[in-house]
Write an enzyme that holds these catalytic residues in place. Structure first.
Site, PDB file in Angstrom:
ATOM      1  N   PHE A   1     -45.824 -61.775 -13.843  1.00  0.00           N
ATOM      2  CA  PHE A   1     -46.359 -60.775 -14.765  1.00  0.00           C
ATOM      3  C   PHE A   1     -45.475 -60.653 -15.989  1.00  0.00           C
ATOM      4  CE2 PHE A   1     -43.409 -58.450 -12.089  1.00  0.00           C
ATOM      5  CZ  PHE A   1     -42.780 -57.573 -12.951  1.00  0.00           C
ATOM      6  N   CYS A   2     -46.073 -60.160 -17.072  1.00  0.00           N
ATOM      7  CA  CYS A   2     -45.357 -59.869 -18.318  1.00  0.00           C
ATOM      8  C   CYS A   2     -46.118 -58.747 -19.020  1.00  0.00           C
ATOM      9  CB  CYS A   2     -45.224 -61.116 -19.188  1.00  0.00           C
ATOM     10  SG  CYS A   2     -46.796 -61.900 -19.602  1.00  0.00           S
ATOM     11  N   THR A   3     -45.762 -58.431 -20.238  1.00  0.00           N
ATOM     12  CA  THR A   3     -46.328 -57.256 -20.910  1.00  0.00           C
ATOM     13  C   THR A   3     -47.825 -57.383 -21.143  1.00  0.00           C
ATOM     14  OG1 THR A   3     -44.211 -56.980 -22.042  1.00  0.00           O
ATOM     15  CG2 THR A   3     -46.059 -55.674 -22.850  1.00  0.00           C
TER      16      THR A   3
ATOM     17  N   GLY B   1     -49.513 -60.738 -20.938  1.00  0.00           N
ATOM     18  CA  GLY B   1     -50.070 -61.914 -20.283  1.00  0.00           C
ATOM     19  C   GLY B   1     -49.693 -63.249 -20.880  1.00  0.00           C
TER      20      GLY B   1
ATOM     21  N   ILE C   1     -49.078 -56.116 -17.880  1.00  0.00           N
ATOM     22  CA  ILE C   1     -48.783 -54.748 -17.455  1.00  0.00           C
ATOM     23  C   ILE C   1     -49.662 -53.735 -18.183  1.00  0.00           C
ATOM     24  CG2 ILE C   1     -46.968 -52.992 -17.282  1.00  0.00           C
ATOM     25  CD1 ILE C   1     -44.972 -55.454 -17.542  1.00  0.00           C
TER      26      ILE C   1
END
Length: 304
Positions: free
Chosen positions: A178-180, A182, A207
């Site tokens: 996951f990241c902020t 995508g 997220i």
């Protein structure tokens, strides 16, 4: 939407083969400048990536414009804020829309399996899953998913080195990433697949989409989510969080940090005081002076 939130914040990315990117830069800048948009868009041959803000109601104009120019629909994420969270409009042409520094990585062809926000909590609860936070250390230290594996990188170009050091640890597991928003997971998952990993999954929309859609009802997310604008971080409901930002190292800083003897506004914080040179500190001091003088004259300083 709260009545005081008079601005829309639009974040997006798309891996798409682009040509004539200097011309695209001009076309996008002309449209956005006329409509009083602010923020940053990065354009490369591999696609585009950006976060911009505008007055309420203008987001739809940008959606239609981008579809017309790119001949493709793009997925957009929209939030609201009380003011422009950016100082100006910037459109940059670069080699990558998110820099990893690795050749022959093609997210347009190969990425991990997408997990919707509603599927995410159950998936990462599986003991055979390793959940990797692909973001940088200053992002993950203020908020992340429970029991996630932190890469603790200073920037995304360090991710391949982290992977090489840890691939034996994660090889026999299902991988969740996951990241902020995508975009980093698109490249990270593509990189893992290129290196022989098969059970690779990623949080679709990152997220931000997760918090927007789930409201963090299962409390799998802990803390706040770092964002790259003047809000610094957002809470579960995507409202502005409690953190400010250190100009010197860009890390999020708390009220406790600001009360420390190792904090000087605009110059250093407890996380970087011993890491910046005297010359840099003098430069930050001068910048603060210029901001003060600009405010005294009623001028908006771009660094403020």
């Amino acid at each position: 939407m709260h009545k005081d939130n008079k601005f829309e914040i639009i974040s997006f990315y798309e891996f798409i083969n682009l040509s004539n990117i200097e011309q695209l830069k001009f076309i996008f800048f002309k449209f956005l400048k006329q409509k009083n948009f602010r923020g940053t868009i990065i354009i490369a041959n591999e696609g585009l990536n950006g976060t911009i803000s505008c007055n309420n109601g203008k987001a739809d104009e940008f959606y239609s414009f981008s579809e017309e120019v790119l001949k493709k629909k793009i997925k957009f994420k929209k939030q609201y804020h009380s003011s422009h969270p950016f100082l100006r409009l910037k459109i940059k042409v670069k080699e990558e829309i998110v820099k990893m520094g690795e050749k022959n990585i093609f997210p347009i062809k190969n990425t991990g399996n997408y997990l919707s926000p509603s599927e995410w909590d159950e998936f990462i609860s599986d003991p055979n899953v390793i959940n990797i936070d692909t973001r940088n250390i200053y992002e993950s230290e203020i908020g992340t998913f429970k029991n996630s594996l932190l890469t603790n990188t200073k920037n995304f170009t360090q991710f391949p080195d982290w992977f090489k050091k840890n691939k034996k640890k994660i090889k026999e597991k299902k991988i969740a990433m996951f990241c902020t928003g995508g975009v980093r997971c698109e490249k990270a998952s593509s990189y893992l697949i290129k290196n022989g990993f098969k059970n690779v999954f990623q949080l679709n929309g990152g997220i931000i989409s997760y918090l927007e859609q789930t409201k963090n009802k299962n409390k799998k997310w802990v803390g706040e989510c770092f964002v790259f604008d003047e809000r610094v971080a957002v809470k579960d409901n995507l409202s502005k969080g409690q953190y400010d930002q250190c100009f010197a190292c860009r890390a999020a800083i708390s009220e406790k940090d600001k009360k420390s003897n190792s904090y000087k506004k605009g110059v250093f914080c407890p996380k970087c005081k011993n890491q910046t040179s005297l010359d840099k500190k003098k430069g930050f001091e001068e910048r603060n002076k210029q901001i003060f003088l600009a405010k005294k004259k009623g001028i908006t300083h771009l660094g403020s």
